[in-house]
Design a protein around this motif. Structure first.
Motif, PDB file in Angstrom:
ATOM      1  N   LYS A   2      -9.057  -0.797  -3.407  1.00  0.00           N
ATOM      2  CA  LYS A   2      -8.164   0.186  -2.838  1.00  0.00           C
ATOM      3  C   LYS A   2      -7.697  -0.243  -1.449  1.00  0.00           C
ATOM      4  O   LYS A   2      -8.417  -0.890  -0.701  1.00  0.00           O
ATOM      5  CB  LYS A   2      -8.859   1.547  -2.744  1.00  0.00           C
ATOM      6  CG  LYS A   2      -9.168   2.182  -4.085  1.00  0.00           C
ATOM      7  CD  LYS A   2      -7.887   2.610  -4.806  1.00  0.00           C
ATOM      8  CE  LYS A   2      -8.217   3.360  -6.083  1.00  0.00           C
ATOM      9  NZ  LYS A   2      -6.986   3.802  -6.785  1.00  0.00           N
ATOM     10  N   THR A   3      -6.470   0.143  -1.114  1.00  0.00           N
ATOM     11  CA  THR A   3      -5.944  -0.108   0.216  1.00  0.00           C
ATOM     12  C   THR A   3      -6.569   0.892   1.189  1.00  0.00           C
ATOM     13  O   THR A   3      -6.672   2.078   0.901  1.00  0.00           O
ATOM     14  CB  THR A   3      -4.420   0.047   0.229  1.00  0.00           C
ATOM     15  OG1 THR A   3      -3.855  -0.808  -0.764  1.00  0.00           O
ATOM     16  CG2 THR A   3      -3.843  -0.315   1.594  1.00  0.00           C
ATOM     17  N   HIS A   4      -6.993   0.389   2.340  1.00  0.00           N
ATOM     18  CA  HIS A   4      -7.625   1.253   3.331  1.00  0.00           C
ATOM     19  C   HIS A   4      -6.596   2.168   4.004  1.00  0.00           C
ATOM     20  O   HIS A   4      -5.398   1.898   3.991  1.00  0.00           O
ATOM     21  CB  HIS A   4      -8.322   0.410   4.399  1.00  0.00           C
ATOM     22  CG  HIS A   4      -9.470  -0.392   3.894  1.00  0.00           C
ATOM     23  ND1 HIS A   4      -9.326  -1.659   3.363  1.00  0.00           N
ATOM     24  CD2 HIS A   4     -10.801  -0.111   3.844  1.00  0.00           C
ATOM     25  CE1 HIS A   4     -10.510  -2.132   2.997  1.00  0.00           C
ATOM     26  NE2 HIS A   4     -11.418  -1.211   3.275  1.00  0.00           N
ATOM     27  N   ARG A   5      -7.100   3.238   4.608  1.00  0.00           N
ATOM     28  CA  ARG A   5      -6.269   4.124   5.419  1.00  0.00           C
ATOM     29  C   ARG A   5      -6.940   4.292   6.771  1.00  0.00           C
ATOM     30  O   ARG A   5      -8.024   4.876   6.829  1.00  0.00           O
ATOM     31  CB  ARG A   5      -6.096   5.484   4.735  1.00  0.00           C
ATOM     32  CG  ARG A   5      -5.327   5.399   3.427  1.00  0.00           C
ATOM     33  CD  ARG A   5      -4.985   6.799   2.932  1.00  0.00           C
ATOM     34  NE  ARG A   5      -4.286   6.747   1.651  1.00  0.00           N
ATOM     35  CZ  ARG A   5      -3.771   7.814   1.042  1.00  0.00           C
ATOM     36  NH1 ARG A   5      -3.884   9.022   1.630  1.00  0.00           N
ATOM     37  NH2 ARG A   5      -3.158   7.712  -0.113  1.00  0.00           N
ATOM     38  N   GLY A   7      -4.184   1.007   6.958  1.00  0.00           N
ATOM     39  CA  GLY A   7      -4.261  -0.285   6.299  1.00  0.00           C
ATOM     40  C   GLY A   7      -4.880  -1.372   7.159  1.00  0.00           C
ATOM     41  O   GLY A   7      -4.918  -1.273   8.389  1.00  0.00           O
ATOM     42  N   ASP A  11      -5.840  -6.115   3.235  1.00  0.00           N
ATOM     43  CA  ASP A  11      -5.415  -5.332   2.070  1.00  0.00           C
ATOM     44  C   ASP A  11      -4.215  -5.953   1.372  1.00  0.00           C
ATOM     45  O   ASP A  11      -3.981  -5.708   0.181  1.00  0.00           O
ATOM     46  CB  ASP A  11      -5.029  -3.905   2.494  1.00  0.00           C
ATOM     47  CG  ASP A  11      -6.215  -3.077   2.946  1.00  0.00           C
ATOM     48  OD1 ASP A  11      -7.345  -3.349   2.497  1.00  0.00           O
ATOM     49  OD2 ASP A  11      -6.017  -2.153   3.760  1.00  0.00           O
ATOM     50  N   LEU A  12      -3.438  -6.733   2.109  1.00  0.00           N
ATOM     51  CA  LEU A  12      -2.181  -7.272   1.582  1.00  0.00           C
ATOM     52  C   LEU A  12      -2.387  -8.637   0.938  1.00  0.00           C
ATOM     53  O   LEU A  12      -3.148  -9.463   1.444  1.00  0.00           O
ATOM     54  CB  LEU A  12      -1.159  -7.404   2.709  1.00  0.00           C
ATOM     55  CG  LEU A  12      -0.621  -6.085   3.278  1.00  0.00           C
ATOM     56  CD1 LEU A  12       0.104  -6.337   4.601  1.00  0.00           C
ATOM     57  CD2 LEU A  12       0.309  -5.416   2.275  1.00  0.00           C
ATOM     58  N   ASP A 145      -0.903   2.358   2.522  1.00  0.00           N
ATOM     59  CA  ASP A 145      -1.413   2.634   1.181  1.00  0.00           C
ATOM     60  C   ASP A 145      -0.391   3.372   0.330  1.00  0.00           C
ATOM     61  O   ASP A 145      -0.009   2.915  -0.758  1.00  0.00           O
ATOM     62  CB  ASP A 145      -2.710   3.438   1.281  1.00  0.00           C
ATOM     63  CG  ASP A 145      -3.333   3.698  -0.079  1.00  0.00           C
ATOM     64  OD1 ASP A 145      -3.032   2.959  -1.028  1.00  0.00           O
ATOM     65  OD2 ASP A 145      -4.131   4.644  -0.199  1.00  0.00           O
ATOM     66  N   GLY A 149       0.941   0.288  -1.324  1.00  0.00           N
ATOM     67  CA  GLY A 149      -0.301   0.061  -2.048  1.00  0.00           C
ATOM     68  C   GLY A 149      -0.107  -0.365  -3.491  1.00  0.00           C
ATOM     69  O   GLY A 149      -0.935  -1.088  -4.051  1.00  0.00           O
ATOM     70  N   THR A 152      -0.143  -4.227  -3.889  1.00  0.00           N
ATOM     71  CA  THR A 152      -1.231  -5.027  -3.340  1.00  0.00           C
ATOM     72  C   THR A 152      -2.080  -5.709  -4.408  1.00  0.00           C
ATOM     73  O   THR A 152      -2.883  -6.590  -4.093  1.00  0.00           O
ATOM     74  CB  THR A 152      -2.136  -4.157  -2.449  1.00  0.00           C
ATOM     75  OG1 THR A 152      -2.623  -3.044  -3.197  1.00  0.00           O
ATOM     76  CG2 THR A 152      -1.359  -3.648  -1.234  1.00  0.00           C
TER      77      THR A 152
END
Length: 235
Positions: A2-5, A7, A11-12, A145, A149, A152
């Protein structure tokens, strides 16, 4: 994953892979009429306002998310945009999204978006990895995200492409067709035959499930196929 929050650079995916997935969605949904529109949404290749011979992909969901990915040459790229989930614009004290960023990142295109309040998230790719400014510990989200997201990972990009065509689990062969097309885009192996095969499969599934009802699905023209191939191969 999962993409962080908010970001994180890790994550990319690598900039070339992100470009390939983005371009694949733009090619898959290419529409000649939309190319004439000044204001539009979806995924497309921008042609104005990019310096030094660079190129730009755009994404606008027509509601709350607007993004751009610019290739800046020499293995560099800049990703920036805005999603309504972002808390950047409302953070106190204000966050300087270009603090410490290299000079090449500070192009006129990005400056315009920042001045207009249309960019609350800026990442740049250099030396094989993504970077961004350090965020305050209390920043809840930068919009990465919700905005990007879905690009990604290959799996999420396949889901996004299926959703664009309203394909579901009852559409036999849909996931496989979308996955093959994205795989070719990432490997830079898109050909006329790959695009034709994908477009024919989309037409078959749409026709079988009446997904455009009450309209009748229309097979892609030779002009459409050529434009889709050129866009998917625009590296």
């Amino acid at each position: 994953m999962k993409t962080h929050r908010p970001g994180r650079p890790e994550d990319l995916p690598e900039a070339g892979v992100l470009w390939a997935r983005w371009a694949a969605l733009a090619a898959a949904t290419w529409n000649a009429d939309e190319e004439k529109e000044r204001f539009r949404y979806g995924y497309w290749l921008g042609v104005d306002g990019v310096e030094d011979g660079g190129s730009e992909l755009r994404y606008d969901d027509g509601a709350c998310s607007r993004w751009a990915l610019i290739r800046a040459g020499a293995g560099r790229a800049v990703l920036f945009g805005q999603d309504d989930s972002s808390k950047v614009a409302r953070h106190e004290p204000p966050i300087d999204l270009l603090a410490g960023a290299p000079l090449w990142v500070r192009g006129e295109r990005l400056r315009d978006f920042l001045e207009q309040g249309r960019a609350e998230c800026v990442y740049w790719f250099e030396d094989g990895r993504w970077h961004r400014v350090p965020y305050p510990d209390d920043l809840g989200d930068d919009g990465l995200d919700c905005g990007i997201g879905h690009l990604t990972s290959r799996e999420s990009a396949v889901e996004a492409l299926c959703a664009l065509f309203e394909f579901d689990e009852d559409c036999a062969g849909a996931v496989e067709a979308c996955e093959r097309f994205l795989e070719h885009a990432e490997r830079d192996t898109v050909t006329d035959g790959v695009v034709r095969s994908f477009a024919d499969e989309v037409f078959r599934i749409q026709s079988a499930h009446e997904l455009l009802w009450p309209q009748v699905p229309v097979a892609r023209s030779e002009t459409d196929l050529a434009a889709m191939t050129a866009l998917a191969r625009h590296r």
